[in-house]
Design a protein around this motif. Structure first.
Motif, mmCIF file in Angstrom:
data_model
loop_
_atom_site.group_PDB
_atom_site.id
_atom_site.type_symbol
_atom_site.label_atom_id
_atom_site.label_comp_id
_atom_site.label_asym_id
_atom_site.label_seq_id
_atom_site.Cartn_x
_atom_site.Cartn_y
_atom_site.Cartn_z
ATOM 1 N N GLY A 121 0.811 -1.222 0.000
ATOM 2 C CA GLY A 121 0.000 0.000 0.000
ATOM 3 C C GLY A 121 0.836 1.259 0.000
ATOM 4 N N ASN A 122 1.836 1.307 0.874
ATOM 5 C CA ASN A 122 2.668 2.510 0.951
ATOM 6 C C ASN A 122 3.575 2.667 -0.266
ATOM 7 N N MET A 123 4.040 1.547 -0.815
ATOM 8 C CA MET A 123 4.846 1.631 -2.043
ATOM 9 C C MET A 123 4.013 2.143 -3.209
ATOM 10 N N ILE A 124 2.759 1.705 -3.290
ATOM 11 C CA ILE A 124 1.866 2.186 -4.357
ATOM 12 C C ILE A 124 1.677 3.703 -4.235
ATOM 13 N N ILE A 125 1.445 4.179 -3.005
ATOM 14 C CA ILE A 125 1.285 5.622 -2.784
ATOM 15 C C ILE A 125 2.528 6.373 -3.252
ATOM 16 N N SER A 138 -8.634 13.118 6.022
ATOM 17 C CA SER A 138 -7.824 11.899 6.117
ATOM 18 C C SER A 138 -6.651 12.094 7.059
ATOM 19 N N HIS A 139 -6.013 13.270 6.966
ATOM 20 C CA HIS A 139 -4.886 13.562 7.857
ATOM 21 C C HIS A 139 -5.342 13.639 9.300
ATOM 22 N N LEU A 140 -6.511 14.199 9.523
ATOM 23 C CA LEU A 140 -7.057 14.335 10.872
ATOM 24 C C LEU A 140 -7.317 12.961 11.502
ATOM 25 N N ASN A 169 -2.820 3.922 6.941
ATOM 26 C CA ASN A 169 -2.541 5.232 6.348
ATOM 27 C C ASN A 169 -2.778 5.281 4.837
ATOM 28 N N PRO A 170 -2.162 4.375 4.048
ATOM 29 C CA PRO A 170 -2.423 4.451 2.598
ATOM 30 C C PRO A 170 -3.870 4.175 2.239
ATOM 31 N N ILE A 171 -4.552 3.309 3.022
ATOM 32 C CA ILE A 171 -5.961 3.020 2.757
ATOM 33 C C ILE A 171 -6.809 4.257 3.025
ATOM 34 N N ILE A 172 -6.555 4.920 4.157
ATOM 35 C CA ILE A 172 -7.307 6.129 4.514
ATOM 36 C C ILE A 172 -7.102 7.217 3.471
ATOM 37 N N VAL A 206 -5.716 10.955 -5.300
ATOM 38 C CA VAL A 206 -4.909 9.746 -5.104
ATOM 39 C C VAL A 206 -5.660 8.524 -5.607
ATOM 40 N N LYS A 207 -6.970 8.472 -5.320
ATOM 41 C CA LYS A 207 -7.790 7.348 -5.762
ATOM 42 C C LYS A 207 -7.795 7.235 -7.292
ATOM 43 N N GLU A 208 -7.958 8.370 -7.957
ATOM 44 C CA GLU A 208 -7.964 8.350 -9.430
ATOM 45 C C GLU A 208 -6.607 7.980 -9.989
ATOM 46 N N ALA A 209 -5.521 8.466 -9.363
ATOM 47 C CA ALA A 209 -4.166 8.137 -9.825
ATOM 48 C C ALA A 209 -3.864 6.648 -9.670
ATOM 49 N N ILE A 210 -4.342 6.034 -8.576
ATOM 50 C CA ILE A 210 -4.158 4.594 -8.370
ATOM 51 C C ILE A 210 -4.910 3.803 -9.423
#
Length: 303
Positions: free
Chosen positions: A39-43, A240-242, A283-286, A294-298
């Motif tokens: 997940g974090n590598m994908i981000i 998401s950060h919150l 974190n990457p899921i949130i 980010v969702k569209e880029a993934i």
């Protein structure tokens, strides 16, 4: 004086259950670690190769993903090995693990503070946002997070090196965290506790205050926006950060800054799992679910 034996290794009894349960837990934590890495590598890859994700917010998000990989890798690989290859860890490796837990944990808290300031600058001062959050300043904030985390870890690790461990060597936890180690020392630990509470309280308190102040200003600015769509869009960039901030502070502060009278082996394990194993996975899921870009880029990367 009684003869005393110097401890050369510790026994981690975090998950000492029957074999079927240990096998089940092994695959659970293996899955969590795999999701954390992937997940974090994908981000990180998505942000690096997407031209529209080059703003400071996504720069900090990629740094957070890298830090989450480091944070999780400090404890989880050793935890997985311990399920089947014995639950021992050498004295030097235990102190080293404690050092990196302190380093990555505080660095993540400071990075989240920098991300809160970024949201403050973007929402409360949009006309000067690009000027304030320039590339050089963003890199300085990330560098400062790692540097302060390093010195914090050194300051708290050196006193532990000087402690004597000559009695019990059983740590009722799955990793070598600061509170768990101090309870096993056969010498006075009050100085180590004082240094830890002063440094942790000062740096963590300042970081929490700055994060809180940033979000008070952010929320007050959002509430002043006339249109409901504008408020929704502004809040979506920081929600998401919150969520991540609440997860980190809520569990981390309870584990490290609670009084000894509130100590509980089970609660300590649960909170440690939350902030050191589960949060790096979440974190990457949130961020991917709560951040449309980010969702569209993934999705584009997968296609």
């Amino acid at each position: 004086m009684e003869n005393q034996t110097t401890v050369t290794y510790f026994i981690l009894l975090g998950f000492s259950y029957h074999l079927p349960v240990q096998i089940f837990l092994f695959f659970v934590f293996l899955l969590i670690y795999a999701v954390t890495l992937i997940g974090n590598m994908i981000i990180m890859v998505v942000i690096k190769h997407s031209s529209h994700l080059q703003s400071p917010m996504y720069f900090f998000l990629s740094q957070l993903s890298f830090l989450d990989i480091c944070y999780s890798s400090v404890t989880v690989p050793k935890l997985l090995v311990n399920f089947f290859a014995g639950q021992t860890i050498s004295y030097n490796n235990c102190i080293t693990q404690m050092f990196f837990i302190l380093l990555t944990a505080l660095s993540e808290i400071l990075l989240l503070t920098a991300m809160a300031y970024d949201r403050y600058a973007a929402i409360c001062n949009p006309l000067h946002y690009v000027e304030i959050m320039n590339v050089a300043f963003c890199k300085q904030l990330v560098g400062a997070s790692w540097a302060i985390g390093f010195f914090y870890a050194v300051i708290n690790t050196l006193p532990v090196w000087k402690l004597s461990f000559c009695g019990p060597n059983v740590i009722r936890h799955f990793s070598c965290e600061f509170p768990s180690l101090l309870t096993l020392s056969c010498t006075e630990t009050s100085m180590s506790k004082i240094i830890f509470f002063i440094t942790g309280g000062a740096v963590g308190g300042i970081a929490f205050f700055l994060t809180l102040l940033s979000y008070i200003n952010v929320i007050s600015t959002i509430l002043k926006i006339n249109s409901a769509e504008g408020r929704k869009k502004a809040f979506s960039t920081c929600s998401s950060h919150l969520i991540v901030v609440v997860l980190i502070y809520g569990t981390g502060y309870f584990r490290y800054l609670r009084p000894d009278s509130a100590s509980s082996v089970l609660l300590d394990e649960l909170f440690s799992i939350q902030y050191s194993i589960t949060t790096p996975m979440l974190n990457p899921i949130i961020y991917s679910l709560k951040t449309k870009e980010v969702k569209e880029a993934i999705k584009k990367l997968i296609r």
